[in-house]
Design an enzyme around this catalytic site. Structure first.
Site, PDB file in Angstrom:
ATOM      1  CE  LYS A   2      -2.523   3.446   1.925  1.00  0.00           C
ATOM      2  NZ  LYS A   2      -2.009   4.774   2.273  1.00  0.00           N
ATOM      3  CG  ASP A   9      -7.803   3.274 -15.089  1.00  0.00           C
ATOM      4  OD1 ASP A   9      -7.823   3.097 -13.857  1.00  0.00           O
ATOM      5  OD2 ASP A   9      -8.723   2.914 -15.837  1.00  0.00           O
TER       6      ASP A   9
END
Lengths: 438, 438
Positions: B280, B296
């Site tokens: 993360k 994206d």
């Protein structure tokens, strides 16, 4: 030219921009005008946004759109979505309307447990470590009282701490594995502060534990940090109706539609290449709401995708069944979200989004976000198994290509008409613009 | 009150906002003022942003920050980062500076192959299907010529199509598994258009294939779609130096630092709860650049996390070695990015970001993004294994809490001073503000 710089963070915003433009830009005047064009006209508001992070030079725009008509557990929502990709908001709105007429979405929070760990190295007798942990556990919790008092007053706090032996995976490696209830806060700061205090107390107490030898007393704390993997912070959302009721303008043959839809979901369950994109589509819906409500999409993404891989093979997050003439489609995902603290109380548009959502608590928001993901996936799989995804997507994208070529309104009308009967590809659009302009 | 609405997408922006405010807001005037305060003063620019997606009501701000001093393969970059989380840009800048003085980052694109699949159901003799595929393969490629001509002119296109038998996983399920080279385009529209054409040709040709029985001719195309799982579109970035050279103000004992750093990475390699948060943190750096460059991030996130789980257990994306006194730290991740097409040529701030990055091609951008992820992870693991993450993070966060309570400049100076010697927790800050204001 030397492009290194010292003390950049200490420069003013204008000085930072000046250095950047001097160093990397040819047409510095238009670049400066551009950056400033994105500043808010309200200096105080701009300063607020500047201070969210470091070295801010301007505001990056993501369009904030709205998908209305979401009936979730009998409440109607208009869902705010911050996303740059065309067709996501349109697909969400369409799915919402479709299910509005078929009983809406049902959603349920299954669990809300968050996790954090103190990772440490201990070289010694395991039985002694266990005895020490047993003795010190309540002290670890007591020592965090100055951090936990407000959370406990509201009904949350530390749920438990376990000692975990991971020495089979890595020599001398153990964890304090702690669980938390953080209520309406996402809880990252709360959990990390608790864990760092556990680590200090654990190490300090170990130095005084008489059962340890001098070597054993010397525990090495490697790190203390929350986990974004939250398989016990789960929410489920579902839609269902009689297969016959699926009938609509787009679905002339509901029986066939249901079979093919289920087939597509089954494929995503067993084929990782498909599952990744299937879940990516789900995350289009999820991240758009996560962003608009001031939550951290990287945390959500990491937790969700790891959950998709939990059984050893990356798989679909949604599932479909057809039993006794009833079509059912559902999602079950881990979501650690907050509706207080962090950006939720700072970003004016997040406050706006929260009001649009009728001031949800964290559990409500978990449900709304899960529904947004399920709706998105319903729309995507429906398109994929019927018209194909490009028809809808490329028509939306057509407008973007036209804007890129600065098409006039007259040109836009003509070309949109043209592509009602022609396949939209980037090169076909370019050719059509060029032909029109000749 | 009935909160459903028909034809929402056909309303003007003002009408949409009016409906929203009427339906969900108490203080409609201030909500309207707020939404409009976020509109750009340039109407044409605002319209451009409105048209990126559907039902746009305003612009969601993400701060755009800059991390300078990134030396990558001997070129110096200032990296644009769009992110709402404090301390990410600061950590990236700090890691960049640290490695600038130690030879910088080395990055290398390993492969650039993209993937798409036509998923279909065939009920019949497998040998006949194989024979049919062999006969029809070149026709599939020919029929896409109108889509591929521009891409081929630039040196890309369809690399191969394979017939894959997946009937062991799902009854009668097969794939056309196609690979593509899309050069500087991310390629989603290109690939999806090719796949949908494959599907049309494949189905049409099957109906005419004499080897098939009438039943066998009736192939069902379930869907045609690119995969965001791109394990053959890989980039690697690394840093390395003699352990002794790690010595710095924060690292008084480089030998000990290197050992503990490596231990932390090893833990992320074997413990999924840690790996998810470790990765993360990497994605904090990666997504910030992906967003700023108009790519994206959902596609990137899905592909990267699935790659982290590829060996059956979710694991770290970075690795660390210590050999012969040399510290080495590296990342290897799949990244399908574009520098042309899509938002990259539409969003003015994306064009600005691209110029800041010296107009990279897709391979350059893969390297820059991978480096941003590695730098972020270096910073995070360094903090975690030395001071702990809360010290830095909470000091950054302090300013946000102060803004939330609308602290004056005088109050800010006093409280920042106070928290130089006190632990920052949300409740401690609230108490301190209240005490100061009494």
């Amino acid at each position: 030219m030397d492009n290194t710089i010292s003390g950049f963070s200490k420069l003013s915003k204008s000085e930072k921009i000046d250095w950047l433009l001097n160093t990397y830009f040819t047409d510095q005047d238009s670049a400066r005008t551009l950056v400033q064009q994105y500043w808010n006209s309200d200096d105080k508001l701009q300063k607020l946004h500047d201070e969210f992070i470091e070295n801010t030079i301007t505001n990056y725009y993501l369009p904030l759109g709205v998908a209305p008509n979401f009936l979730i557990n009998d409440t109607l929502y208009a869902i705010p979505m911050a996303i740059e990709e065309s067709s996501v908001v349109a697909a969400a709105s369409k799915a919402a309307k479709f299910w509005l007429e078929r009983g809406g979405f049902k959603a349920k929070v299954i669990s809300t447990e968050k996790i954090g760990q103190v990772h440490f190295i201990y070289k010694g007798d395991i039985a002694k470590l266990q005895a020490f942990f047993k003795e010190v556990k309540s002290k670890l919790i007591e020592d965090t009282a100055f951090i936990t008092k407000n959370m406990e007053r509201r009904g949350g706090g530390i749920l438990d701490i376990e000692l975990r032996n991971k020495t089979e995976d890595l020599t001398n490696y153990y964890q304090l594995h702690a669980t938390f209830e953080t209520l309406d806060a996402m809880g990252a700061n709360f959990i990390n502060s608790c864990l760092e205090q556990f680590a200090v107390s654990f190490k300090t107490e170990a130095l005084q534990f008489e059962g340890f030898t001098e070597d054993e007393k010397n525990i090495t704390i490697v790190m203390s940090i929350l986990s974004n993997y939250v398989p016990e912070c789960l929410v489920r959302a579902e839609v269902s109706c009689d297969i016959e009721d699926l009938k609509s303008k787009d679905i002339p043959n509901p029986q066939q539609f249901a079979q093919k839809f289920k087939q597509a979901v089954s494929i995503a369950e067993i084929e990782p290449y498909r599952a990744v994109t299937h879940n990516k589509g789900i995350m289009n819906g999820i991240d758009a709401v996560v962003l608009a409500t001031g939550n951290d999409f990287r945390a959500v993404e990491a937790g969700v995708h790891a959950y998709a891989a939990k059984d050893g093979k990356y798989s679909s997050l949604t599932h479909c069944s057809i039993d006794n003439g009833v079509f059912k489609f559902w999602i079950e995902i881990p979501l650690a979200l907050g509706t207080v603290g962090g950006l939720t109380s700072l970003h004016p548009l997040v406050k706006f989004a929260m009001e649009m959502l009728q001031k949800p608590n964290a559990k409500d928001l978990m449900q709304i976000v899960a529904v947004a993901g399920l709706a998105q996936n319903f729309g995507a799989v429906k398109s994929l198994t019927t018209t194909g995804i490009q028809e809808g997507h490329m028509k939306m994208h057509l407008m973007n290509i036209l804007n890129q070529f600065e098409a006039t309104e007259v040109e836009k009308v003509k070309l949109v008409e043209h592509f009602k009967t022609h396949t939209v590809t980037h090169s076909a659009v370019v050719d059509a613009i060029e032909a029109l302009r000749k």
